[in-house]
Enzyme design. Structure first.
Site, PDB file in Angstrom:
ATOM      1  N   CYS A 170       4.539   6.407   2.632  1.00  0.00           N
ATOM      2  CA  CYS A 170       3.169   5.993   2.332  1.00  0.00           C
ATOM      3  C   CYS A 170       2.118   6.906   2.943  1.00  0.00           C
ATOM      4  CB  CYS A 170       2.942   4.551   2.795  1.00  0.00           C
ATOM      5  SG  CYS A 170       3.310   4.292   4.558  1.00  0.00           S
ATOM      6  N   VAL A 173       1.486  -5.089  -5.565  1.00  0.00           N
ATOM      7  CA  VAL A 173       2.231  -6.263  -5.100  1.00  0.00           C
ATOM      8  C   VAL A 173       1.547  -6.859  -3.875  1.00  0.00           C
ATOM      9  CG1 VAL A 173       4.448  -7.119  -4.260  1.00  0.00           C
ATOM     10  CG2 VAL A 173       4.384  -5.361  -6.035  1.00  0.00           C
ATOM     11  N   GLY A 174       1.027  -5.994  -3.001  1.00  0.00           N
ATOM     12  CA  GLY A 174       0.341  -6.475  -1.810  1.00  0.00           C
ATOM     13  C   GLY A 174      -0.860  -7.336  -2.126  1.00  0.00           C
ATOM     14  N   GLY A 195       4.541  -2.464   1.209  1.00  0.00           N
ATOM     15  CA  GLY A 195       4.903  -2.073  -0.148  1.00  0.00           C
ATOM     16  C   GLY A 195       3.701  -1.554  -0.910  1.00  0.00           C
ATOM     17  N   GLU A 243       0.675  -3.569   4.859  1.00  0.00           N
ATOM     18  CA  GLU A 243       0.751  -2.118   5.016  1.00  0.00           C
ATOM     19  C   GLU A 243       1.136  -1.581   3.651  1.00  0.00           C
ATOM     20  OE1 GLU A 243       2.147   1.355   5.082  1.00  0.00           O
ATOM     21  OE2 GLU A 243       3.686   0.715   6.500  1.00  0.00           O
TER      22      GLU A 243
END
Length: 491
Positions: free
Chosen positions: A293, A241-242, A237, A259
């Protein structure tokens, strides 16, 4: 297919999958799954509670003991049956991807192909759980190193390629001997969640080994990551947030695999084949509406060929059909939701306010965002620094290879990239100077193969996936020494 059975499958996909049972979430909070193109309701889910999450993790933990007793060849057969199930149900899965993601028919088949490759690769893992014998300085000691599953893995998948990016973690983790709990993105609970559960249930995976919880973060907070059972958290994501997921995971002594986002650069040297470069750059930016991404939002072109490249690029981007993803001619369908549309439109406006010049200004119609191309941008502008998760590209001229490298590296991300040149050795040399986890010579920035390491540098993630690297991610090593003599001690 039988219509009654199809109806049962559709109903099951609208529930939680915990302990081998399809059931309703235990909260009153309703998650509405909508078609991003027309806004129609696909399904409604009662969100899973913290208690449901706990039960899912406990089920995965308990089912592992049965899975440990299954022979590697029998485990492999589960993944072979999963491949067959996906192949047999491809037309239906294509329809689900179109409706829930707004993915085009072309994108749906592309994603399913990636899923099949990953399932086939994961099917080799049970036979790769090796034991190594290592030499010891002591003549009487034998050193054995066992590869063992970590136990239980928590997987959080995104909305853009949810079927593939869910399977990308779920299948290797299961194949390495772990239990799994999957939480899909709230915009793609079926493709990224219950569809995967259905595939493995049909393939004969033991009940409880894979669990899927459909919920929203405001309902469960950090419970999915904080829970004491999982030892690894695999998250795909945004970098924002990661970062939080990693902080919570490490604080609770869990290994995070991340990732995250990207801001990839595609570099076109003066000696490049412009037709190939333009096609690669357009594919690299506008595939799945730019919601990838690895997308090349920054296209760096040598000044000698910049005008010709820009003209061709804009013409090709402008020609891409935008509309209903069910139309087989459509190349760009909708963005996933209105929030993403508004965010991207705001980024474009900010870029223009900072001095960017518009080469192509695509209209915005609901969740349809037509291709937009900017130039006159500088590295410090927001459109060059932030991930543009949609069909917006920046074309940037450069004069020297050193300048191109400096621009490409001037980002907090480092996921993918590409270099186009007729001199392959020069292309590889330049590619090695770019701070990124993956980069391709004379090709697209969008690539993923089941047997090669996938992952990013800097804020694009932690760790690598696919092949041996996924096996490493979801296993741990245990050293057992055996003394065949009579040990002597100093006291």
């Amino acid at each position: 297919m039988n219509s009654t059975r199809d109806g049962e499958q559709s109903t099951r996909r609208h529930k939680q999958f915990i302990g081998g049972e399809w059931r309703t979430g235990s909260t009153d909070k309703v998650l509405v799954d909508r078609n991003p193109f027309d806004g129609s309701t696909i399904a409604e889910f009662n969100c899973a509670s913290v208690a449901d999450v706990d039960e899912a993790y406990r089920a995965a933990e308990g089912a592992r003991s049965e899975w440990d007793r299954v022979s590697p060849h029998t485990k492999r057969a589960v993944f072979e049956r999963a491949v067959s199930y996906v192949e047999d149900h491809t037309p239906e899965i294509v329809d689900i991807i179109i409706d829930e993601l707004g993915g085009t028919r072309l994108k749906a088949h592309f994603e399913i192909g990636l899923v099949l490759d990953m399932l086939k690769e994961a099917g080799t893992f049970p036979l790769r759980m090796d034991v190594r014998i290592l030499p010891s300085p002591s003549p009487d000691r034998e050193n054995r190193v066992y590869r063992e599953p970590v136990g239980v893995v928590g997987v959080i998948s995104p909305f853009n390629f949810p079927f593939f990016l869910g399977v990308k973690s779920v299948a290797p983790a299961l194949a390495a001997g772990n239990g799994v709990v999957l939480k899909p993105h709230e915009d793609t609970p079926i493709v990224g969640g219950t569809l995967i559960a259905e595939v493995f249930e049909a393939a004969g995976l033991p009940a409880g080994l894979l669990n899927v919880v459909i919920t929203e973060i405001p309902v469960i907070g950090d419970a999915f990551v904080e829970h004491p059972v999982p030892r690894v958290i695999s998250f795909t994501g945004s970098d924002a947030v990661g970062r939080h997921v990693a902080e919570v995971a490490v604080r609770n002594f869990k290994k995070p695999i991340l990732e995250l986002g990207g801001n990839s650069a595609l570099i076109v040297l003066a000696d490049a084949d412009l037709e190939v470069a333009v096609n690669a750059a357009v594919f690299s930016r506008f595939t799945h509406q730019g919601q990838v991404c690895m997308s090349a939002s920054r296209v760096l072109v040598h000044r000698e060929v910049f005008d010709e490249f820009a003209s061709r690029y804009v013409a090709k981007a402008e020609s891409l059909p935008v509309g209903d993803p069910r139309d087989p001619d459509t190349i760009l369908g909708p963005l996933i939701n209105q929030r993403q549309v508004d965010r991207l439109a705001g980024q474009v406006e900010q870029g223009i306010a900072e001095g960017a010049r518009v080469l192509l200004r695509g209209e915005v119609d609901g969740t349809l965002f037509h291709p937009t191309v900017l130039t006159g941008v500088t590295p410090e502008m927001s459109v060059m620094q932030e991930e543009l998760f949609g069909p917006v590209a920046c074309l940037v001229p450069f004069d020297t290879e050193d300048e191109a490298v400096a621009i490409a590296n001037d980002t907090r991300f480092g996921l993918s990239g590409a270099v186009h040149t007729s001199d392959l050795d020069k292309g590889v040399e330049l590619a090695r100077r770019i701070h990124t986890g993956m980069i391709h010579v004379n090709d697209s920035t969008i690539a993923d193969e089941a047997g090669v390491p996938f992952g990013g540098e800097k804020q694009s993630g932690l760790g690598r996936m696919n092949g041996d690297w996924s096996l490493d991610a979801f296993t741990t090593l245990k050293w057992i020494s055996v003394n065949r003599g009579r040990a002597q001690y100093p006291y």
